[in-house]
Each structure stands twice: as structure tokens, then as C-alpha cells.
Motif scaffolding. Structure first.
Motif, PDB file in Angstrom:
ATOM      1  N   GLU A   1       0.838  -1.207   0.000  1.00  0.00           N
ATOM      2  CA  GLU A   1       0.000   0.000   0.000  1.00  0.00           C
ATOM      3  C   GLU A   1       0.864   1.246   0.000  1.00  0.00           C
ATOM      4  O   GLU A   1       0.629   2.199  -0.760  1.00  0.00           O
ATOM      5  CB  GLU A   1      -0.914  -0.012   1.215  1.00  0.00           C
ATOM      6  CG  GLU A   1      -1.807   1.217   1.345  1.00  0.00           C
ATOM      7  CD  GLU A   1      -2.829   1.303   0.229  1.00  0.00           C
ATOM      8  OE1 GLU A   1      -3.331   2.421  -0.046  1.00  0.00           O
ATOM      9  OE2 GLU A   1      -3.134   0.257  -0.392  1.00  0.00           O
ATOM     10  N   ALA A   2       1.893   1.241   0.867  1.00  0.00           N
ATOM     11  CA  ALA A   2       2.794   2.404   0.906  1.00  0.00           C
ATOM     12  C   ALA A   2       3.545   2.541  -0.410  1.00  0.00           C
ATOM     13  O   ALA A   2       3.723   3.657  -0.946  1.00  0.00           O
ATOM     14  CB  ALA A   2       3.769   2.265   2.069  1.00  0.00           C
ATOM     15  N   LEU A   3       4.003   1.366  -0.950  1.00  0.00           N
ATOM     16  CA  LEU A   3       4.706   1.430  -2.238  1.00  0.00           C
ATOM     17  C   LEU A   3       3.792   1.931  -3.343  1.00  0.00           C
ATOM     18  O   LEU A   3       4.206   2.739  -4.194  1.00  0.00           O
ATOM     19  CB  LEU A   3       5.245   0.035  -2.576  1.00  0.00           C
ATOM     20  CG  LEU A   3       5.994  -0.089  -3.915  1.00  0.00           C
ATOM     21  CD1 LEU A   3       7.228   0.808  -3.898  1.00  0.00           C
ATOM     22  CD2 LEU A   3       6.362  -1.550  -4.186  1.00  0.00           C
ATOM     23  N   ALA A   4       2.543   1.465  -3.357  1.00  0.00           N
ATOM     24  CA  ALA A   4       1.593   1.906  -4.381  1.00  0.00           C
ATOM     25  C   ALA A   4       1.338   3.411  -4.261  1.00  0.00           C
ATOM     26  O   ALA A   4       1.260   4.127  -5.276  1.00  0.00           O
ATOM     27  CB  ALA A   4       0.288   1.127  -4.269  1.00  0.00           C
ATOM     28  N   GLN A   5       1.203   3.878  -2.984  1.00  0.00           N
ATOM     29  CA  GLN A   5       0.976   5.313  -2.796  1.00  0.00           C
ATOM     30  C   GLN A   5       2.182   6.128  -3.252  1.00  0.00           C
ATOM     31  O   GLN A   5       2.032   7.156  -3.923  1.00  0.00           O
ATOM     32  CB  GLN A   5       0.660   5.585  -1.324  1.00  0.00           C
ATOM     33  CG  GLN A   5      -0.714   5.075  -0.891  1.00  0.00           C
ATOM     34  CD  GLN A   5      -1.003   5.394   0.571  1.00  0.00           C
ATOM     35  OE1 GLN A   5      -0.154   5.976   1.260  1.00  0.00           O
ATOM     36  NE2 GLN A   5      -2.200   5.013   1.037  1.00  0.00           N
ATOM     37  N   ARG A   6       3.395   5.643  -2.853  1.00  0.00           N
ATOM     38  CA  ARG A   6       4.590   6.365  -3.294  1.00  0.00           C
ATOM     39  C   ARG A   6       4.727   6.348  -4.816  1.00  0.00           C
ATOM     40  O   ARG A   6       5.046   7.360  -5.443  1.00  0.00           O
ATOM     41  CB  ARG A   6       5.839   5.754  -2.644  1.00  0.00           C
ATOM     42  CG  ARG A   6       5.975   6.018  -1.162  1.00  0.00           C
ATOM     43  CD  ARG A   6       7.384   5.710  -0.690  1.00  0.00           C
ATOM     44  NE  ARG A   6       7.777   4.330  -0.990  1.00  0.00           N
ATOM     45  CZ  ARG A   6       7.561   3.288  -0.190  1.00  0.00           C
ATOM     46  NH1 ARG A   6       6.938   3.476   0.987  1.00  0.00           N
ATOM     47  NH2 ARG A   6       7.968   2.077  -0.536  1.00  0.00           N
ATOM     48  N   THR A   7       4.476   5.190  -5.417  1.00  0.00           N
ATOM     49  CA  THR A   7       4.564   5.087  -6.882  1.00  0.00           C
ATOM     50  C   THR A   7       3.540   5.987  -7.553  1.00  0.00           C
ATOM     51  O   THR A   7       3.839   6.683  -8.535  1.00  0.00           O
ATOM     52  CB  THR A   7       4.364   3.632  -7.310  1.00  0.00           C
ATOM     53  OG1 THR A   7       5.306   2.804  -6.649  1.00  0.00           O
ATOM     54  CG2 THR A   7       4.530   3.489  -8.821  1.00  0.00           C
ATOM     55  N   GLN A   8       2.302   5.992  -7.004  1.00  0.00           N
ATOM     56  CA  GLN A   8       1.255   6.836  -7.597  1.00  0.00           C
ATOM     57  C   GLN A   8       1.588   8.319  -7.439  1.00  0.00           C
ATOM     58  O   GLN A   8       1.395   9.112  -8.370  1.00  0.00           O
ATOM     59  CB  GLN A   8      -0.091   6.518  -6.940  1.00  0.00           C
ATOM     60  CG  GLN A   8      -1.259   7.190  -7.625  1.00  0.00           C
ATOM     61  CD  GLN A   8      -2.575   6.805  -6.977  1.00  0.00           C
ATOM     62  OE1 GLN A   8      -3.028   7.507  -6.070  1.00  0.00           O
ATOM     63  NE2 GLN A   8      -3.163   5.691  -7.425  1.00  0.00           N
ATOM     64  N   GLN A   9       2.097   8.688  -6.268  1.00  0.00           N
ATOM     65  CA  GLN A   9       2.483  10.089  -6.062  1.00  0.00           C
ATOM     66  C   GLN A   9       3.632  10.492  -6.987  1.00  0.00           C
ATOM     67  O   GLN A   9       3.630  11.586  -7.558  1.00  0.00           O
ATOM     68  CB  GLN A   9       2.877  10.301  -4.600  1.00  0.00           C
ATOM     69  CG  GLN A   9       1.712  10.200  -3.627  1.00  0.00           C
ATOM     70  CD  GLN A   9       2.161  10.269  -2.174  1.00  0.00           C
ATOM     71  OE1 GLN A   9       3.371  10.363  -1.899  1.00  0.00           O
ATOM     72  NE2 GLN A   9       1.207  10.211  -1.242  1.00  0.00           N
ATOM     73  N   ASP A  10       4.608   9.580  -7.132  1.00  0.00           N
ATOM     74  CA  ASP A  10       5.720   9.895  -8.040  1.00  0.00           C
ATOM     75  C   ASP A  10       5.222  10.000  -9.482  1.00  0.00           C
ATOM     76  O   ASP A  10       5.641  10.891 -10.229  1.00  0.00           O
ATOM     77  CB  ASP A  10       6.790   8.814  -7.923  1.00  0.00           C
ATOM     78  CG  ASP A  10       8.030   9.155  -8.733  1.00  0.00           C
ATOM     79  OD1 ASP A  10       8.666  10.191  -8.447  1.00  0.00           O
ATOM     80  OD2 ASP A  10       8.353   8.403  -9.674  1.00  0.00           O
ATOM     81  N   SER A  11       4.322   9.094  -9.861  1.00  0.00           N
ATOM     82  CA  SER A  11       3.752   9.163 -11.210  1.00  0.00           C
ATOM     83  C   SER A  11       2.972  10.461 -11.403  1.00  0.00           C
ATOM     84  O   SER A  11       3.026  11.095 -12.463  1.00  0.00           O
ATOM     85  CB  SER A  11       2.848   7.960 -11.467  1.00  0.00           C
ATOM     86  OG  SER A  11       3.583   6.749 -11.401  1.00  0.00           O
ATOM     87  N   THR A  12       2.233  10.864 -10.355  1.00  0.00           N
ATOM     88  CA  THR A  12       1.483  12.116 -10.445  1.00  0.00           C
ATOM     89  C   THR A  12       2.413  13.304 -10.612  1.00  0.00           C
ATOM     90  O   THR A  12       2.152  14.232 -11.395  1.00  0.00           O
ATOM     91  CB  THR A  12       0.609  12.299  -9.194  1.00  0.00           C
ATOM     92  OG1 THR A  12      -0.269  11.172  -9.058  1.00  0.00           O
ATOM     93  CG2 THR A  12      -0.226  13.565  -9.297  1.00  0.00           C
ATOM     94  N   ARG A  13       3.540  13.277  -9.821  1.00  0.00           N
ATOM     95  CA  ARG A  13       4.524  14.359  -9.978  1.00  0.00           C
ATOM     96  C   ARG A  13       5.128  14.359 -11.385  1.00  0.00           C
ATOM     97  O   ARG A  13       5.321  15.425 -11.990  1.00  0.00           O
ATOM     98  CB  ARG A  13       5.623  14.218  -8.925  1.00  0.00           C
ATOM     99  CG  ARG A  13       5.191  14.631  -7.530  1.00  0.00           C
ATOM    100  CD  ARG A  13       6.405  14.786  -6.615  1.00  0.00           C
ATOM    101  NE  ARG A  13       7.151  13.535  -6.484  1.00  0.00           N
ATOM    102  CZ  ARG A  13       6.912  12.613  -5.563  1.00  0.00           C
ATOM    103  NH1 ARG A  13       5.929  12.799  -4.670  1.00  0.00           N
ATOM    104  NH2 ARG A  13       7.638  11.513  -5.504  1.00  0.00           N
TER     105      ARG A  13
END
Length: 447
Positions: free
Chosen positions: A89-101
Motif C-alpha cells: 500500500e505504501a509502495l503503491a501510494q509512493r509510486t502513484q504520487q511519483d507518477s502524479t509528480r
């Protein structure tokens, strides 16, 4: 307690039962020692009788151990699952946030390039409009040169109707020929400049279309990335697309993507600079051609004015000489009449002298004497004949002079008529036509 090979990132959670080693219990195998036992070779692998008490305890202990082991394994797996779920979950959130950035940064880049393309496309449109205005100036200037060319050719044709001896290649004709040649050269220059402007307008429109296509693609991509940037795990309009993660063969790299847009922008900027230079060139060409035409027009007008002054002066002098010739003709005519009258007046004295001599020649015999009277009569006749001869010679000279004066009068009158005709052509035809010569503003294409 059995050991597992699961790798965990945190300390294991405390167990409900403290871990310890279970005591090893030694079980004795029941032997077939009697008729009531079920052990025997004949019954090996089959249970046909009741279990022994030891077997019952053994089975219970086995069930306890198995239940404990299963619970322990299940607990470890639950803990590991919670840790894995939390990590993913944390990895998915970090990946999604990085993708959003990353998508946000891409949006900024796309917006920057899109703005540059929009500015260059608008600049090309503005430059094309200005170049179209200059092209219309060139066309108006080219149309305006038709009037000066018609005036120059008409003036040359009119001056061909001059009569001899005024049919000369004077300075006016030389300047008119130069003017006609200048107008032809200017027309060729304007046509070449118009063709150059048309070609530049075509290039501007092609690069503008290229920038607009690139801008349109970036607008569409910007809208897609903007929607992608708003997506989150809580979005309801998302779905799985398993094959979308694969890279298509036609995709570009960030370097080729930026280079493609940079090439389009460089091409647009190059054409804008070329358009600006061409507008400056067109303005210089129109200004210089208009000035050259007006300067040549003034030169021709000055030559015509001077030629008209020369013709007017020559006609005035011819008229003066004609007036003097007419007066001399009148005097000579009176002189001829006087000579004729003098000759006529000499005829009577000559007849008298001849009659006297004739009568005296009729004297008889000795009376026919050459006396003083006879000599005087003879000298009188001789003098009268000489006088008549002189008068007749003078009369012939006077009549020849009168004929010469008449010829001169006719020549003067003809020359005056020729000068009058030349003045009419240069003043009433050429100069009157040149009054319709276009202005500098019209020749420069402003009107």
C-alpha cells in the motif's frame, strides 16, 4: 516448534503461548500378545478392532500439535500478509504520487511548448498578414507603372509625327527611351519580388500549419495528461487495461519529442526572420522605384520644357526673319517695278535718238556729214543702250533676288509650321499627357 523461512521486515508479534520445546514422548508400539489384540500380520494396514488407549492419547497429542502448528503458521502468515499489504500500500501510494509528480512535470513541459508553439503560430499569422499587405502594395505599384509606360510610349509615338528637320533624336527622346527602359526593368523587378513574396507566404503558411498540428497534438496530450493527473485510487472512472503497459514501437523518447518541437519552432522563427527581411526589402524596393520613376519623370519634363523653349525661341526668330523677308520682298517688288518703269522710260529717248539718226541719214550728198551733232546722237544712242542694258541686268538681279526671297519666305513659313507642329506635339500632347503621371504614393503602392 517448527521454524519457517519467511523474511519479515519487523519483529514478530508476541504469541499467545510462549514458545518452548515440546517434550519428546516415547511411545511403545503395542504388540500382539493375545487373542483380544488387533495387532497381527494378518491385519497389517487395516483397522478392524478398537484403538488402544495409547493410540488414543497419541492421536490427541498429534491433533494438539497439528492445531498448534497450524495456528502458529496461520498467525505468522497473517502477520506477514498485514506487513506485505501495508508495504505494498505504501509502495503503491509512493509510486502513484511519483507518477502524479511526473505527469505534473510533463504537463508543465507540454504547456511551455504549447505556449511557444501558439506564440510562433500567431507570429507567423501576423507576419503573413503583413506580407500579404506588402504583396498588395507590390501589385498596386505594378499596376501603377502601366500609366507611366503608356505615357512614355505614347510620347515617343507622338514625337515620331514630327516633320523634317525637327525629327531629330534630341535629349527629350533619349530621356523618354531611358524612362521606358527604366519602367520595364522596374516591372520585371516588381514581378520577381511578388513571386518571392508569394513563395514566402506559402512557406509561412506551411510552417504555421506544422506548428498548429504540433500545438493541436500537445493540446490533446495536455488534456489526456491533465485527466491522468486527476486520477487517484478513489476515482470511480478507472479500469484495468492489461496491454496498456507495453511500449508501442512508434513511441518517441523525451529527446526526440523535444527535438521535434524545437525543430518546428526554429523553422517558424527562421521564416519569421525571412518575412521581416523580405518586408524591409519590399519597402526599400518600392521606395527606390518610386523615387527613380519620379526623378526620371522630372528629368523628362525638364528636357521637354527646355525643348519647348528652344522651339519657341526658334519659331520666334523664324517669324522675325519672315517679317523682315516679307518687308524685303515688298521693297524688292517696288524696286523691280521701278526698274521696269526706268527701262520703259528709256525707250522714248532711244526712239528719239534713233529717229534723229535715221532722219539725218537721209541728208543728200555732201550734207550727209558726220558733224558734232551726228557724233552726239551716236554717243547718246550708245549711252541709252548701255543704260538699258544695265537696267535690264539689274532687273534680272532684282527679280532673281525676289525669287530667292520668295523661296526663303516659303522655307521660313514651312519651318515655322514645322516648329508650330513640334511645339504642339511636345507641349499639347506630351506635356499634357505627362500631367497625369502617378504620384510617389501611388507608385509606392499606398494608393
Amino acid at each position: 516448534m517448527a521454524q519457517t523461512d519467511v523474511l519479515v521486515t519487523k519483529q514478530p508479534a508476541p504469541q499467545s503461548v510462549p514458545p518452548c520445546e515440546l517434550p519428546c514422548k516415547v511411545y511403545e508400539v503395542a504388540r500382539n500378545t493375545g487373542a483380544h489384540t488387533s495387532a497381527g500380520l494378518a491385519t497389517a494396514g487395516f483397522r478392524t478392532a478398537k484403538y488402544l488407549e495409547d493410540e488414543w492419547f497419541q492421536a490427541c497429542y498429534a491433533r494438539y500439535h497439528q492445531a498448534f502448528a497450524d495456528r502458529d503458521q496461520s498467525e505468522r502468515r497473517r502477520h506477514e500478509s498485514r506487513q506485505l499489504a501495508a508495504g505494498t500500500e505504501a509502495l503503491a501510494q509512493r509510486t502513484q504520487q511519483d507518477s502524479t509528480r511526473k505527469v505534473g512535470a510533463r504537463l508543465q513541459d507540454t504547456h511551455c511548448w504549447k505556449s511557444e508553439l501558439q506564440r510562433e503560430a500567431d507570429g507567423l499569422a501576423a507576419d503573413t498578414g503583413l506580407l500579404l499587405a506588402e504583396k498588395r502594395r507590390l501589385e498596386r505599384a505594378l499596376d501603377a507603372t502601366a500609366v507611366p509606360f503608356a505615357i512614355a510610349t505614347d510620347s515617343l509615338q507622338c514625337r515620331e509625327r514630327r516633320q523634317h528637320p525637327d525629327l531629330v533624336r534630341d535629349r527629350v527622346e533619349t530621356e523618354l527611351l531611358k524612362e521606358a527602359e527604366l519602367i520595364r526593368n522596374i516591372q520585371e523587378l516588381l514581378k520577381r519580388t511578388i513571386a518571392q513574396a508569394v513563395n514566402q507566404i506559402r512557406l509561412n503558411r506551411e510552417h504555421k500549419e506544422t506548428c498548429e498540428l504540433d500545438w493541436s497534438d500537445k493540446v490533446e496530450a495536455y488534456g489526456i495528461d491533465e485527466r491522468c493527473a486527476r486520477y487517484s485510487s478513489q476515482s470511480t472512472d478507472v479500469q484495468l487495461h492489461p496491454h496498456s503497459a507495453a511500449h508501442a514501437e512508434s513511441t518517441s523518447t523525451p529527446e526526440t519529442w523535444a527535438k521535434f518541437t524545437q525543430d518546428n519552432l526554429c523553422g517558424a522563427q527562421r521564416e519569421r526572420r525571412a518575412s521581416a527581411n523580405l518586408r524591409v526589402l519590399i519597402d526599400c524596393v518600392l521606395r527606390d522605384t518610386a523615387e527613380d520613376l519620379r526623378l526620371q519623370c522630372d528629368t523628362v519634363n525638364l528636357a521637354l520644357t527646355r525643348r519647348c523653349e528652344e522651339l519657341e525661341d526658334a519659331r520666334h526668330k523664324l517669324q522675325h526673319h519672315l517679317h523682315e523677308t516679307l518687308r524685303e520682298i515688298a521693297g524688292q517688288e517696288r524696286n523691280v517695278a521701278a526698274l521696269k518703269q526706268a527701262i520703259k522710260h528709256k525707250e522714248a529717248p532711244l526712239r528719239v535718238a534713233h529717229t534723229r539718226l535715221y532722219q539725218r541719214s537721209q541728208r543728200p550728198n555732201v550734207e550727209l556729214c558726220r558733224d558734232t551733232a551726228q557724233f552726239r546722237l551716236m554717243s547718246e544712242v550708245e549711252e541709252l543702250n548701255m543704260s538699258l542694258a544695265a537696267l535690264k541686268e539689274k532687273l534680272l538681279e532684282a527679280e532673281q533676288s525676289l525669287r530667292n526671297l520668295e523661296d526663303t519666305r516659303m522655307s521660313l513659313e514651312k519651318d515655322i509650321a514645322v516648329k508650330t507642329n513640334s511645339l504642339f506635339i511636345d507641349r499639347q500632347k506630351c506635356m499634357a499627357h505627362r500631367a497625369r503621371y502617378p504620384t510617389v504614393l501611388r507608385l509606392a503602392g499606398y494608393q
